[in-house]
Design an enzyme around this catalytic site. Structure first.
Site, short mmCIF file in Angstrom:
data_model
loop_
_atom_site.label_atom_id
_atom_site.label_comp_id
_atom_site.label_asym_id
_atom_site.label_seq_id
_atom_site.Cartn_x
_atom_site.Cartn_y
_atom_site.Cartn_z
N LYS A 13 0.84 -1.22 0.00
CA LYS A 13 0.00 0.00 0.00
C LYS A 13 0.87 1.27 0.00
O LYS A 13 0.65 2.18 -0.78
CB LYS A 13 -0.94 0.02 1.23
CG LYS A 13 -1.88 -1.16 1.29
CD LYS A 13 -2.81 -1.08 2.49
CE LYS A 13 -2.08 -1.13 3.83
NZ LYS A 13 -1.33 -2.40 4.07
N ARG A 88 -9.38 0.86 9.07
CA ARG A 88 -8.91 -0.50 9.31
C ARG A 88 -9.99 -1.38 9.91
O ARG A 88 -9.78 -2.57 10.10
CB ARG A 88 -7.70 -0.46 10.24
CG ARG A 88 -6.37 -0.43 9.47
CD ARG A 88 -5.33 -0.69 10.45
NE ARG A 88 -4.07 -1.22 10.13
CZ ARG A 88 -3.03 -0.59 9.63
NH1 ARG A 88 -3.12 0.61 9.18
NH2 ARG A 88 -1.88 -1.18 9.52
N ARG A 127 11.65 -5.48 4.72
CA ARG A 127 11.33 -4.06 4.49
C ARG A 127 12.32 -3.14 5.23
O ARG A 127 12.70 -3.39 6.38
CB ARG A 127 9.91 -3.76 4.98
CG ARG A 127 9.59 -2.28 5.00
CD ARG A 127 8.12 -1.99 4.99
NE ARG A 127 7.41 -2.48 6.16
CZ ARG A 127 6.09 -2.41 6.31
NH1 ARG A 127 5.34 -1.89 5.36
NH2 ARG A 127 5.52 -2.87 7.39
N ARG A 160 11.67 -1.57 10.66
CA ARG A 160 10.61 -1.19 11.61
C ARG A 160 10.53 -2.20 12.75
O ARG A 160 10.63 -3.41 12.54
CB ARG A 160 9.27 -1.13 10.87
CG ARG A 160 9.04 0.20 10.20
CD ARG A 160 7.82 0.22 9.32
NE ARG A 160 6.62 -0.35 9.92
CZ ARG A 160 5.44 -0.34 9.34
NH1 ARG A 160 5.29 0.19 8.14
NH2 ARG A 160 4.39 -0.87 9.93
N ARG A 171 -0.08 -8.75 13.58
CA ARG A 171 -0.70 -7.77 12.67
C ARG A 171 -1.55 -8.46 11.61
O ARG A 171 -2.61 -7.98 11.24
CB ARG A 171 0.39 -6.90 12.03
CG ARG A 171 0.99 -5.93 13.04
CD ARG A 171 2.35 -5.41 12.63
NE ARG A 171 2.32 -4.68 11.40
CZ ARG A 171 3.32 -4.65 10.53
NH1 ARG A 171 4.43 -5.33 10.75
NH2 ARG A 171 3.22 -3.94 9.44
P1 ADP Z 1 2.25 -1.91 3.21
O1 ADP Z 1 2.25 -0.41 3.16
O2 ADP Z 1 1.04 -2.51 2.52
O3 ADP Z 1 2.47 -2.46 4.58
P2 ADP Z 1 4.79 -1.63 1.81
O4 ADP Z 1 4.43 -0.74 0.66
O5 ADP Z 1 5.54 -1.03 2.94
O6 ADP Z 1 3.49 -2.41 2.34
O7 ADP Z 1 5.61 -2.84 1.19
C1 ADP Z 1 6.18 -3.85 2.03
C2 ADP Z 1 7.55 -4.24 1.50
O8 ADP Z 1 7.42 -4.90 0.23
C3 ADP Z 1 8.49 -3.06 1.26
O9 ADP Z 1 9.78 -3.46 1.65
C4 ADP Z 1 8.43 -2.82 -0.25
O10 ADP Z 1 9.67 -2.34 -0.73
C5 ADP Z 1 8.14 -4.21 -0.80
N1 ADP Z 1 7.24 -4.21 -1.94
C6 ADP Z 1 6.11 -3.47 -2.10
N2 ADP Z 1 5.49 -3.76 -3.26
C7 ADP Z 1 6.26 -4.72 -3.85
C8 ADP Z 1 6.16 -5.44 -5.11
N3 ADP Z 1 5.13 -5.25 -5.95
N4 ADP Z 1 7.10 -6.36 -5.38
C9 ADP Z 1 8.11 -6.58 -4.52
N5 ADP Z 1 8.28 -5.95 -3.33
C10 ADP Z 1 7.37 -5.02 -3.01
P1 AMP Z 2 1.14 0.52 9.05
O1 AMP Z 2 2.24 1.51 8.84
O2 AMP Z 2 -0.08 0.84 8.24
O3 AMP Z 2 1.62 -0.90 8.86
O4 AMP Z 2 0.70 0.66 10.56
C1 AMP Z 2 1.61 0.39 11.62
C2 AMP Z 2 0.86 0.36 12.94
O5 AMP Z 2 0.28 1.65 13.20
C3 AMP Z 2 -0.32 -0.62 13.01
O6 AMP Z 2 0.08 -1.94 13.32
C4 AMP Z 2 -1.16 0.03 14.12
O7 AMP Z 2 -0.61 -0.23 15.40
C5 AMP Z 2 -0.98 1.52 13.84
N1 AMP Z 2 -2.02 2.00 12.89
C6 AMP Z 2 -1.84 2.49 11.64
N2 AMP Z 2 -3.01 2.84 11.09
C7 AMP Z 2 -3.97 2.58 12.02
C8 AMP Z 2 -5.38 2.71 12.05
N3 AMP Z 2 -6.07 3.17 10.99
N4 AMP Z 2 -6.03 2.34 13.18
C9 AMP Z 2 -5.37 1.88 14.24
N5 AMP Z 2 -4.05 1.71 14.28
C10 AMP Z 2 -3.34 2.05 13.18
#
Ligand code: ADP
Ligand code: AMP
Length: 215
Positions: A13, A88, A127, A160, A171
């Site tokens: 995302k 969420r 990541r 992270r 999660r």
């Molecule tokens: P989310 O926001 O849904 O938690 P991220 O955008 O942070 O996910 O992506 C999670 C990890 O996967 C990151 O390290 C990113 O670089 C990698 N990633 C995201 N999209 C792709 C893809 N299409 N192919 C390979 N790796 C990806």
């Molecule tokens: P994310 O960066 O989206 O993976 O979110 C990391 C963490 O932030 C989650 O595991 C939650 O603890 C908190 N968080 C992010 N967005 C929300 C939301 N909309 N509602 C509640 N907690 C959130």
């Protein structure tokens, strides 16, 4: 144009939202990024949120909704925004509807990014995030040019705290519990589009751009 990105942690995302935001010239609003900034600055909100985030749990709805309300009122979000990580659960979706209604605006598109569990775990465990500009990398899939340094701003990259195995599990559990009802909620509003996000990031982006531009 106002867009919501749904999907499990690791679906991509944030990665997609960042590029889409540049293409569409609108802000990427990531509740996770805003919360992490608050934690690192030890604000009141950050202090309240930290424990939940460390455990992989959702931060209480009212805190996050208030945060989103003030963010979408910023001048750069007036013409549109991409919401990543919010809502969420159903309670947040209903609160978002109230926020939108009060501002006389609507959501144009909801993308539900799906990815297999094996892909999610591989992505989350590799990541890397930038401590300066929130850019996203992956140790294998999307490595930075220089090890552990951000290509964009030169700040240090870090893993992270919630991307460790136990917290990833929690999660995903939270996501599974809440997501079905959320998807049903948006599919009833008829603006939901499922996207297979297992693919190459550019393919996923082009698919989303196609839907946004009505191609
Ligand atoms: P989310 O926001 O849904 O938690 P991220 O955008 O942070 O996910 O992506 C999670 C990890 O996967 C990151 O390290 C990113 O670089 C990698 N990633 C995201 N999209 C792709 C893809 N299409 N192919 C390979 N790796 C990806
Ligand atoms: P994310 O960066 O989206 O993976 O979110 C990391 C963490 O932030 C989650 O595991 C939650 O603890 C908190 N968080 C992010 N967005 C929300 C939301 N909309 N509602 C509640 N907690 C959130």
């Amino acid at each position: 144009m106002r867009i919501i990105l749904l999907g499990p942690p690791g679906a991509g995302k944030g990665t997609q939202a960042k590029t889409l935001a540049i293409r569409l010239n609108m802000p990427h609003i990531s509740t996770g990024d805003i919360l992490r900034q608050n934690v690192s600055k030890a604000t009141d909100l950050g202090k309240k949120a930290k424990d939940y985030m460390d455990k992989g749990l959702l931060v209480p709805d009212e805190l996050v909704t208030e945060m989103v309300g003030s963010r979408i009122d910023q001048p750069d979000a007036k013409k549109g925004f991409i919401l990543d990580g919010y809502p969420r659960n159903i309670s947040q979706a209903e609160s978002l509807d109230s926020l939108l209604k009060a501002r006389n605006i609507t959501i144009d598109k909801v993308f539900d990014l799906s990815a297999s569990e094996a892909v999610i775990v591989q992505r989350l465990s590799g990541r890397l995030a930038c401590s300066g500009c929130n850019a996203n990398y992956h140790i294998k899939n999307m490595p930075p040019k220089k090890a552990m340094i951000c290509d964009n701003c030169g700040s240090k990259l870090y893993q992270r705290a919630d991307d460790k195995e136990e917290t990833i599990k929690k999660r995903l559990e939270v996501y599974k519990k809440e997501s079905a009802a959320l998807i049903k909620y948006y599919s009833a509003q008829k603006n939901l589009q499922e996207i297979c996000a297992d693919k190459d990031a550019e393919i996923v982006l082009n698919e989303m751009v196609g839907f946004v531009s009505g191609r």
